[in-house]
Scaffold this active site. Sequence first.
Site, PDB file in Angstrom:
ATOM      1  N   GLU A   1      49.138  69.906  63.897  1.00 17.88           N
ATOM      2  CA  GLU A   1      50.174  68.916  63.461  1.00 17.88           C
ATOM      3  C   GLU A   1      49.170  67.518  63.103  1.00 17.88           C
ATOM      4  O   GLU A   1      47.952  67.697  63.620  1.00 17.88           O
ATOM      5  CB  GLU A   1      50.987  68.528  64.864  1.00 17.88           C
TER       6      GLU A   1
ATOM      7  N   GLY B   1      47.400  69.240  74.995  1.00 20.49           N
ATOM      8  CA  GLY B   1      48.850  69.579  75.333  1.00 20.49           C
ATOM      9  C   GLY B   1      49.636  69.748  73.958  1.00 20.49           C
ATOM     10  O   GLY B   1      48.799  70.368  73.152  1.00 20.49           O
TER      11      GLY B   1
ATOM     12  N   LYS C   1      70.129  66.896  59.419  1.00 20.64           N
ATOM     13  CA  LYS C   1      68.701  67.156  59.139  1.00 20.64           C
ATOM     14  C   LYS C   1      68.433  67.485  57.536  1.00 20.64           C
ATOM     15  O   LYS C   1      67.819  66.914  56.875  1.00 20.64           O
ATOM     16  CB  LYS C   1      68.138  68.230  59.972  1.00 20.64           C
TER      17      LYS C   1
ATOM     18  N   LEU D   1      35.452  70.509  70.490  1.00 24.31           N
ATOM     19  CA  LEU D   1      34.703  70.148  72.047  1.00 24.31           C
ATOM     20  C   LEU D   1      34.691  69.025  72.209  1.00 24.31           C
ATOM     21  O   LEU D   1      33.752  68.169  72.796  1.00 24.31           O
ATOM     22  CB  LEU D   1      33.346  70.568  71.734  1.00 24.31           C
TER      23      LEU D   1
ATOM     24  N   CYS E   1      52.012  73.601  71.299  1.00 21.58           N
ATOM     25  CA  CYS E   1      51.511  75.057  71.341  1.00 21.58           C
ATOM     26  C   CYS E   1      50.388  75.596  72.517  1.00 21.58           C
ATOM     27  O   CYS E   1      50.944  76.591  73.078  1.00 21.58           O
ATOM     28  CB  CYS E   1      50.776  75.290  69.803  1.00 21.58           C
TER      29      CYS E   1
ATOM     30  N   PHE F   1      48.409  78.754  61.392  1.00 21.08           N
ATOM     31  CA  PHE F   1      47.538  77.883  62.205  1.00 21.08           C
ATOM     32  C   PHE F   1      47.316  76.609  61.753  1.00 21.08           C
ATOM     33  O   PHE F   1      46.192  75.999  61.426  1.00 21.08           O
ATOM     34  CB  PHE F   1      45.876  78.749  61.734  1.00 21.08           C
ATOM     35  N   LEU F   2      48.535  76.063  61.552  1.00 26.45           N
ATOM     36  CA  LEU F   2      48.695  74.738  61.353  1.00 26.45           C
ATOM     37  C   LEU F   2      48.411  73.667  62.352  1.00 26.45           C
ATOM     38  O   LEU F   2      49.059  73.835  63.482  1.00 26.45           O
ATOM     39  CB  LEU F   2      49.721  74.555  60.492  1.00 26.45           C
TER      40      LEU F   2
HETATM   41  C1  UGA Z   1      47.188  74.112  67.442  1.00 33.23           C
HETATM   42  C2  UGA Z   1      46.084  74.753  66.736  1.00 33.23           C
HETATM   43  O1  UGA Z   1      45.034  73.996  66.560  1.00 33.23           O
HETATM   44  C3  UGA Z   1      47.019  75.330  65.316  1.00 33.23           C
HETATM   45  O2  UGA Z   1      45.831  76.265  64.786  1.00 33.23           O
HETATM   46  C4  UGA Z   1      47.830  76.015  65.696  1.00 33.23           C
HETATM   47  O3  UGA Z   1      48.620  76.618  64.599  1.00 33.23           O
HETATM   48  C5  UGA Z   1      49.055  75.284  66.354  1.00 33.23           C
HETATM   49  O4  UGA Z   1      48.425  74.941  67.593  1.00 33.23           O
HETATM   50  C6  UGA Z   1      50.261  76.175  66.522  1.00 33.23           C
HETATM   51  O5  UGA Z   1      50.142  77.220  67.385  1.00 33.23           O
HETATM   52  O6  UGA Z   1      51.325  76.000  66.207  1.00 33.23           O
HETATM   53  P1  UGA Z   1      48.381  71.407  67.415  1.00 33.23           P
HETATM   54  O7  UGA Z   1      48.869  71.931  68.780  1.00 33.23           O
HETATM   55  O8  UGA Z   1      49.023  70.971  66.313  1.00 33.23           O
HETATM   56  O9  UGA Z   1      47.364  73.101  66.716  1.00 33.23           O
HETATM   57  O10 UGA Z   1      47.101  70.380  67.757  1.00 33.23           O
HETATM   58  P2  UGA Z   1      45.550  70.483  68.083  1.00 33.23           P
HETATM   59  O11 UGA Z   1      44.864  69.812  67.131  1.00 33.23           O
HETATM   60  O12 UGA Z   1      44.967  72.178  68.293  1.00 33.23           O
HETATM   61  O13 UGA Z   1      45.576  69.745  69.607  1.00 33.23           O
HETATM   62  C7  UGA Z   1      45.922  70.683  70.651  1.00 33.23           C
HETATM   63  C8  UGA Z   1      45.569  69.784  71.933  1.00 33.23           C
HETATM   64  O14 UGA Z   1      44.054  69.857  72.213  1.00 33.23           O
HETATM   65  C9  UGA Z   1      45.944  68.065  71.789  1.00 33.23           C
HETATM   66  O15 UGA Z   1      46.273  67.786  72.932  1.00 33.23           O
HETATM   67  C10 UGA Z   1      44.368  67.626  71.667  1.00 33.23           C
HETATM   68  O16 UGA Z   1      44.495  66.266  71.856  1.00 33.23           O
HETATM   69  C11 UGA Z   1      43.520  68.401  72.269  1.00 33.23           C
HETATM   70  N1  UGA Z   1      42.087  68.543  71.669  1.00 33.23           N
HETATM   71  C12 UGA Z   1      41.852  69.206  70.672  1.00 33.23           C
HETATM   72  C13 UGA Z   1      41.278  67.861  72.427  1.00 33.23           C
HETATM   73  O17 UGA Z   1      41.432  67.540  73.623  1.00 33.23           O
HETATM   74  N2  UGA Z   1      39.807  68.247  72.178  1.00 33.23           N
HETATM   75  C14 UGA Z   1      39.336  68.890  70.832  1.00 33.23           C
HETATM   76  O18 UGA Z   1      38.371  68.919  70.636  1.00 33.23           O
HETATM   77  C15 UGA Z   1      40.566  69.470  70.203  1.00 33.23           C
END
Ligand code: UGA
Length: 425
Positions: free
Chosen positions: A151, A253, A36, A246, A256, A148-149
């Site tokens: 992906e 999924g 890596k 929302l 996190c 709070f990042l």
């Molecule tokens: C999440 C948090 O948003 C970050 O703030 C946090 O830092 C991160 O976990 C972590 O703990 O490291 P992430 O898992 O990258 O980030 O992705 P999200 O964008 O939060 O989405 C999570 C899941 O929710 C995905 O499956 C996404 O498709 C779903 N989602 C998100 C929805 O179904 N609807 C939405 O309106 C938003």
Amino acid sequence: MSNIAVIGTGYVGLSSGACFAHLGHVVTCVDVVQLKIDNLNKGILPIVETGLEELVAEGVAAGKLIFTTDVVSAVKNADVVFLCVPTPEGADGSADLSYIQTAARTLSPLLRSGAIVVNKSTVPVGSTKVVERELKRPDVSVVSNPEFLREGSAIQDFLHPDRVVVGSDNQEAAIAVGALYEKVGAPVVVTDPASAETIKYAANAFLATKISYINAVAAICEGVGADINDVVLGLGYDKRIGHEFLRPGPGWGGSCFPKDTKAMVKIAQDAGYDFGLLKGVITVNDQQYGRIVDKIRTAAGGTLKGKKIASWGLTFKALTDDLRDSPAVEIITRLLADGASVSVFDPTVTVAPKGLDAITVCSSPLEACAGADVIAVLTEWDDFRWVSPVEAAGAVSVKQIVDARNLLDRSEWRRAGFEYQGIGR
Ligand code: UGA
């Protein structure tokens, strides 16, 4: 500018390291995996993340970003050491701290006096103390600085955060860590360690709650003839609610939310509180996978046995190659178990992942839907918006589409002769 060491080059470590170098700090990223590190030194990244490749190249060229397996050289002159190692789910749902503990023990003899160790990994409440105990270095401060990042937008989130949270019992150390972020111009919330650690879990649990809530409302919309898209629009303008998180979908999924919600239930239980609300949120999410499978089964004519399903998307969301706890993977696993065959197109997936060997991985959305009985849109990649419904109609066997992300223009698909099913409308 500070001298920073980052332990662990996963999503969080790599994005944070590259961003700190971009902000002007000198950053040494350490990992135990030699390949890596060799690849990173050649500019080859282990993950897909918007803007990260450019930042890594910029940092390496400027001599501000160094990748190494040599923890001694990385740590001995560091002002601040970030722990960005995994905290996988333990057998009882709680977070497994063994990587953090091992890292702390390794660092202990190497740190200079006055150095600061920062917990950036998502760790249970009380972990700052665990690291302090493992370090056994009263001359070193331990600080919690949760990330709070998201992906897919990690760089944007790092450089333009809503807030920076720093938890420490030592005010000087808290100020020093807050100062690392000076250039991003965000509010810095300084708390005690337990509060900072709680903020991280409470934030992820709340966001998961918002999504489960809207998925539940979407189910009601289907029963009462309302349209969830309009409902969300009307809800979101209320500033107390907001439009973010929302979007109804196949369930949440990723690496996190599933892990952190379970860990939060366990943290609550250990604290003597039965977090029934969050348990409900997790149950709704599980049910959502089942609801999507049911929709696909209905679209396939009541049975999945012998049916060919085209899945558009496999990653847990768009703009990533991450399949960890992906709703698409869970749904496809259930489709296969019920006797369907599944062809998949995802822009970042080229081979069938472990456990899904039975799927056919295709190189375009149209290839995936050749001869399909149902198209299922499971990840919200923009690529799918641009597929011509007329061309898709020419490729499929039966014109049925289940859009689990409400991504497509349903009138266009209906005009092309498809039976279109979205979520909550
Ligand atoms: C999440 C948090 O948003 C970050 O703030 C946090 O830092 C991160 O976990 C972590 O703990 O490291 P992430 O898992 O990258 O980030 O992705 P999200 O964008 O939060 O989405 C999570 C899941 O929710 C995905 O499956 C996404 O498709 C779903 N989602 C998100 C929805 O179904 N609807 C939405 O309106 C938003």
